[in-house]
Motif scaffolding. Structure first.
Motif, short mmCIF file in Angstrom:
data_model
loop_
_atom_site.label_atom_id
_atom_site.label_comp_id
_atom_site.label_asym_id
_atom_site.label_seq_id
_atom_site.Cartn_x
_atom_site.Cartn_y
_atom_site.Cartn_z
N THR A 1 0.83 -1.21 0.00
CA THR A 1 0.00 0.00 0.00
C THR A 1 0.85 1.25 0.00
O THR A 1 0.53 2.24 -0.69
CB THR A 1 -0.94 0.01 1.23
OG1 THR A 1 -1.78 -1.14 1.19
CG2 THR A 1 -1.81 1.26 1.25
N ALA A 2 1.95 1.25 0.74
CA ALA A 2 2.81 2.43 0.82
C ALA A 2 3.38 2.79 -0.55
O ALA A 2 3.58 3.97 -0.86
CB ALA A 2 3.94 2.20 1.81
N LYS A 3 3.62 1.77 -1.39
CA LYS A 3 4.13 2.04 -2.73
C LYS A 3 3.03 2.59 -3.63
O LYS A 3 3.26 3.49 -4.44
CB LYS A 3 4.75 0.77 -3.32
CG LYS A 3 6.04 0.36 -2.63
CD LYS A 3 6.77 -0.74 -3.38
CE LYS A 3 8.11 -1.06 -2.71
NZ LYS A 3 8.91 -2.04 -3.48
N VAL A 4 1.84 2.04 -3.49
CA VAL A 4 0.70 2.57 -4.25
C VAL A 4 0.47 4.03 -3.87
O VAL A 4 0.21 4.88 -4.74
CB VAL A 4 -0.58 1.74 -4.00
CG1 VAL A 4 -1.77 2.36 -4.72
CG2 VAL A 4 -0.38 0.30 -4.43
N ASP A 5 0.59 4.34 -2.58
CA ASP A 5 0.44 5.71 -2.11
C ASP A 5 1.40 6.65 -2.84
O ASP A 5 1.01 7.72 -3.31
CB ASP A 5 0.71 5.81 -0.61
CG ASP A 5 -0.30 5.06 0.25
OD1 ASP A 5 -1.38 4.71 -0.28
OD2 ASP A 5 0.00 4.82 1.42
N LYS A 6 2.64 6.23 -2.94
CA LYS A 6 3.65 7.07 -3.58
C LYS A 6 3.38 7.25 -5.07
O LYS A 6 3.59 8.32 -5.64
CB LYS A 6 5.05 6.50 -3.36
CG LYS A 6 5.66 6.82 -2.01
CD LYS A 6 7.11 6.40 -1.97
CE LYS A 6 7.76 6.77 -0.63
NZ LYS A 6 7.92 8.22 -0.47
N ILE A 7 2.93 6.18 -5.71
CA ILE A 7 2.64 6.24 -7.15
C ILE A 7 1.50 7.23 -7.42
O ILE A 7 1.58 8.04 -8.35
CB ILE A 7 2.29 4.84 -7.67
CG1 ILE A 7 3.54 3.95 -7.67
CG2 ILE A 7 1.68 4.90 -9.06
CD1 ILE A 7 3.26 2.47 -7.85
N ILE A 8 0.47 7.18 -6.59
CA ILE A 8 -0.66 8.10 -6.76
C ILE A 8 -0.25 9.52 -6.39
O ILE A 8 -0.62 10.48 -7.08
CB ILE A 8 -1.85 7.62 -5.92
CG1 ILE A 8 -2.41 6.32 -6.51
CG2 ILE A 8 -2.94 8.69 -5.84
CD1 ILE A 8 -3.52 5.68 -5.70
#
Length: 215
Positions: free
Chosen positions: A69-76
């Motif tokens: 989730t933390a990586k998805v957060d950064k991508i968004i």
């Protein structure tokens, strides 16, 4: 906060960033994006922007491994830092989590099977956000530019985080709109995940075929 004042909903239904700042201010959008970009995960493969650009490849085979989730957060969050016309941010992102909807997107995207990736983001144009006093066709042009830049920023962020992606541009617009339930027209579908293998660079044009100097 006074009891008669409702706190503004800042997270979309079904998605909340893993780490959020401690704040009672309902208007925390800017500080939230900044907070996400500066926070974890600690596992960042590349912080050299030019190395990230050089290593980015289109991937059609992903590992069956969830993206943190933390990586998805950064991508968004990275998408939200992209420049937009007048800073009106004339785009929206649809984060497709439903396995059933991903299967429907495969059919809507010319039966490209890799649309069923661990992370699927649909970037849509929203010219109604662009508040310039220009003809409608100009506002639509700004919106597609905004959405395109945002998706490109997300691709680079994914690469920097040890992920890979593929940009889908061939799809039936109306079918995609029906799947994600919107009247906003999609500009691209971005599929992201851990690659099954590392790809080598493909040949590019000679510089003389790329750059044309005008005096």
């Amino acid at each position: 906060m006074p009891p008669d004042v409702k706190e503004e909903k800042i997270y979309p239904l079904g998605y909340e960033p893993e780490i959020t700042p401690e704040s009672t201010d309902p208007n925390v959008r800017n500080q939230l994006i900044d907070f996400i970009l500066k926070s974890g995960p600690t596992e960042v493969v590349d912080t050299d922007l030019f190395a990230v650009m050089a290593k980015r490849r289109s991937t059609r085979k992903f590992l069956d491994k969830p993206v943190e989730t933390a990586k998805v957060d950064k991508i968004i969050a990275a998408a939200d830092t992209a420049p937009t016309a007048g800073n009106y941010q004339g785009f929206e992102i649809f984060y497709v989590k439903s396995p059933e909807k991903k299967k429907q997107l495969i059919e809507a995207c010319n039966n490209q099977p890799y649309v069923n990736a661990p992370v699927v983001l649909v970037f849509c144009k929203n010219p109604s956000r662009v508040k310039f006093d220009f003809p409608e066709y100009i506002l639509k042009k700004f919106a597609i530019q905004d959405a395109t830049l945002a998706a490109g920023y997300s691709q680079l962020a994914a690469q920097a985080l040890g992920l890979s992606s593929i940009w889908i541009g061939m799809f039936d617009e109306q079918k995609v709109m029906d799947v994600i339930g919107t009247d906003l027209v999609p500009s691209s579908v971005l599929c992201i995940g851990y690659p099954k293998q590392t790809k080598f660079p493909k040949p590019r044009r000679n510089l003389k075929d790329l750059v044309h100097v005008t005096w």
